[in-house]
Design a protein around this motif. Structure first.
Motif, PDB file in Angstrom:
ATOM      1  N   VAL A 102      -4.167  -1.983  -4.081  1.00  0.00           N
ATOM      2  CA  VAL A 102      -3.341  -3.262  -4.765  1.00  0.00           C
ATOM      3  C   VAL A 102      -1.602  -2.852  -4.775  1.00  0.00           C
ATOM      4  N   LEU A 103      -1.609  -1.839  -5.185  1.00  0.00           N
ATOM      5  CA  LEU A 103       0.004  -1.272  -5.413  1.00  0.00           C
ATOM      6  C   LEU A 103       0.654  -1.171  -3.898  1.00  0.00           C
ATOM      7  N   GLU A 104      -0.225  -0.892  -2.822  1.00  0.00           N
ATOM      8  CA  GLU A 104       0.418  -0.875  -1.425  1.00  0.00           C
ATOM      9  C   GLU A 104       0.762  -2.299  -1.063  1.00  0.00           C
ATOM     10  N   ARG A 105      -0.142  -2.968  -1.618  1.00  0.00           N
ATOM     11  CA  ARG A 105      -0.068  -4.853  -1.217  1.00  0.00           C
ATOM     12  C   ARG A 105       1.278  -5.099  -1.980  1.00  0.00           C
ATOM     13  N   ARG A 106       1.542  -4.613  -2.875  1.00  0.00           N
ATOM     14  CA  ARG A 106       2.650  -5.137  -3.948  1.00  0.00           C
ATOM     15  C   ARG A 106       4.023  -4.461  -3.589  1.00  0.00           C
ATOM     16  N   GLY A 107       3.949  -3.303  -2.537  1.00  0.00           N
ATOM     17  CA  GLY A 107       5.000  -2.910  -2.157  1.00  0.00           C
ATOM     18  C   GLY A 107       5.454  -1.647  -2.839  1.00  0.00           C
ATOM     19  N   ASP A 108       4.674  -1.167  -3.828  1.00  0.00           N
ATOM     20  CA  ASP A 108       4.892  -0.039  -4.524  1.00  0.00           C
ATOM     21  C   ASP A 108       4.265   1.304  -3.871  1.00  0.00           C
ATOM     22  N   LEU A 109       4.990   1.725  -3.019  1.00  0.00           N
ATOM     23  CA  LEU A 109       4.384   2.831  -2.093  1.00  0.00           C
ATOM     24  C   LEU A 109       4.241   4.029  -2.926  1.00  0.00           C
ATOM     25  N   ALA A 110       5.154   4.514  -3.720  1.00  0.00           N
ATOM     26  CA  ALA A 110       5.164   5.613  -4.441  1.00  0.00           C
ATOM     27  C   ALA A 110       3.916   5.599  -5.645  1.00  0.00           C
ATOM     28  N   GLY A 111       3.813   4.250  -6.271  1.00  0.00           N
ATOM     29  CA  GLY A 111       2.504   4.118  -7.120  1.00  0.00           C
ATOM     30  C   GLY A 111       1.370   4.306  -6.540  1.00  0.00           C
ATOM     31  N   SER A 112       1.143   3.473  -5.258  1.00  0.00           N
ATOM     32  CA  SER A 112       0.019   3.664  -4.479  1.00  0.00           C
ATOM     33  C   SER A 112      -0.459   5.060  -4.168  1.00  0.00           C
ATOM     34  N   ARG A 113       0.468   5.867  -3.568  1.00  0.00           N
ATOM     35  CA  ARG A 113       0.218   7.435  -3.313  1.00  0.00           C
ATOM     36  C   ARG A 113      -0.276   8.149  -4.670  1.00  0.00           C
ATOM     37  N   ALA A 114       0.324   7.874  -5.677  1.00  0.00           N
ATOM     38  CA  ALA A 114       0.071   8.422  -7.091  1.00  0.00           C
ATOM     39  C   ALA A 114      -1.198   7.951  -7.428  1.00  0.00           C
ATOM     40  N   ALA A 115      -1.541   6.929  -7.237  1.00  0.00           N
ATOM     41  CA  ALA A 115      -3.206   6.342  -7.284  1.00  0.00           C
ATOM     42  C   ALA A 115      -3.948   7.113  -6.591  1.00  0.00           C
ATOM     43  N   ALA A 116      -3.626   7.179  -5.173  1.00  0.00           N
ATOM     44  CA  ALA A 116      -4.474   7.694  -4.152  1.00  0.00           C
ATOM     45  C   ALA A 116      -4.891   9.254  -4.563  1.00  0.00           C
ATOM     46  N   ARG A 117      -3.704   9.988  -5.001  1.00  0.00           N
ATOM     47  CA  ARG A 117      -3.833  11.406  -5.191  1.00  0.00           C
ATOM     48  C   ARG A 117      -4.690  11.606  -6.645  1.00  0.00           C
TER      49      ARG A 117
END
Length: 272
Positions: A53-68
């Motif tokens: 969801v964060l990736e879709r919202r353009g928050d790449l850093a947040g997306s990667r933190a969640a994936a980690r």
């Protein structure tokens, strides 16, 4: 009560529904709450959902933190999904070392469904970096998974490399292994490559026979077979060199036989 506040049922399902309907902010709120709860049974799945969801919202850093965070759970399914998400993102960014580490994490988790793609990706990265040994090892690992699609792709790429390196026997072994995979993809292409490997092996045997000491007729036959087979592999100049070798053979009997074979007429076509 807001649409994302669930009175019953699994909150993870509601978050997924919200994400699918485009209500990304509401989905983010639920996913984030679940991912932050160490006692939550859906924590790993929620972290992956949050990353997407964060990736879709353009928050790449947040997306990667969640994936980690999802990867850190070690969950066989959702940690693997998270590692794949990280790896693909790093590849898109051209961060090869980070992508390699993420794909290796996928392999380390050992979830069968994700291994074929991870091995192919590692081969792709190694090829781009000119590491032929690592690329070959990764392609062999992809083939060994027994996946019909990945195994076929790996075998084709590996066979083409081995043929270019002058190792048709190894290429044939790889292709035979792939053809033994149940429901393997693109068997026709695999068989064409196998035929090419056999042609190259035949050329090798013909060359040994042509250069060896033998009777004139056998040597001349080897020269002819080699010269007529090489063009099938796009090696017209080599074929001409073989004919020249035979015509200039120090044994006059061999040279004479080669001359007859070179200029003999093609057999007539049968009557219609």
């Amino acid at each position: 009560m807001a649409a994302h506040e669930v009175e019953s049922g699994r909150r993870i399902d509601e978050a997924r529904r919200l994400a699918e309907s485009g209500e990304l902010e509401a989905a983010t709120e639920i996913f984030a709450a679940l991912a932050a709860d160490e006692g939550e049974t859906d924590r790993a799945q929620a972290a992956v959902g949050l990353a997407l969801v964060l990736e879709r919202r353009g928050d790449l850093a947040g997306s990667r933190a969640a994936a980690r965070a999802a990867l850190a759970t070690g969950h066989p399914e959702y940690a693997a999904q998270a590692a794949c998400l990280l790896a693909r993102g790093f590849e898109q960014d051209g961060a090869a070392d980070q992508a390699r580490a993420a794909w290796q994490a996928v392999i380390g988790l050992g979830t069968p469904a994700y291994l074929p793609g991870a091995h192919l990706a590692l081969a792709r990265i190694a090829e781009a970096q000119g590491d032929e040994r690592e690329a070959e090892a990764s392609l062999r690992a992809a083939l060994a998974t027994g996946d019909p699609q990945a195994g076929s792709e790996a075998a084709q790429r590996l066979a083409e490399y081995l043929l270019a390196e002058g190792a048709p026997g190894e290429a044939a072994d790889v292709l035979i292994e792939a053809l033994e995979v149940p429901a393997v993809a693109d068997p026709g292409r695999l068989r064409v490559l196998l035929g090419m490997a056999h042609l190259d092996m035949a050329c090798g045997e013909f060359a040994l026979a042509a250069e060896g000491a033998g009777d004139a007729d056998g040597t001349a036959l080897a020269v002819e077979l080699l010269a007529r087979t090489l063009p099938l592999r796009g090696r017209d100049e080599d074929a001409e060199a073989v004919w020249a070798y035979g015509l200039g053979h120090p044994d006059a009997a061999v040279a004479g036989q080669v001359r007859l074979r070179l200029h003999r007429e093609d057999p007539p076509l049968p009557d219609a």
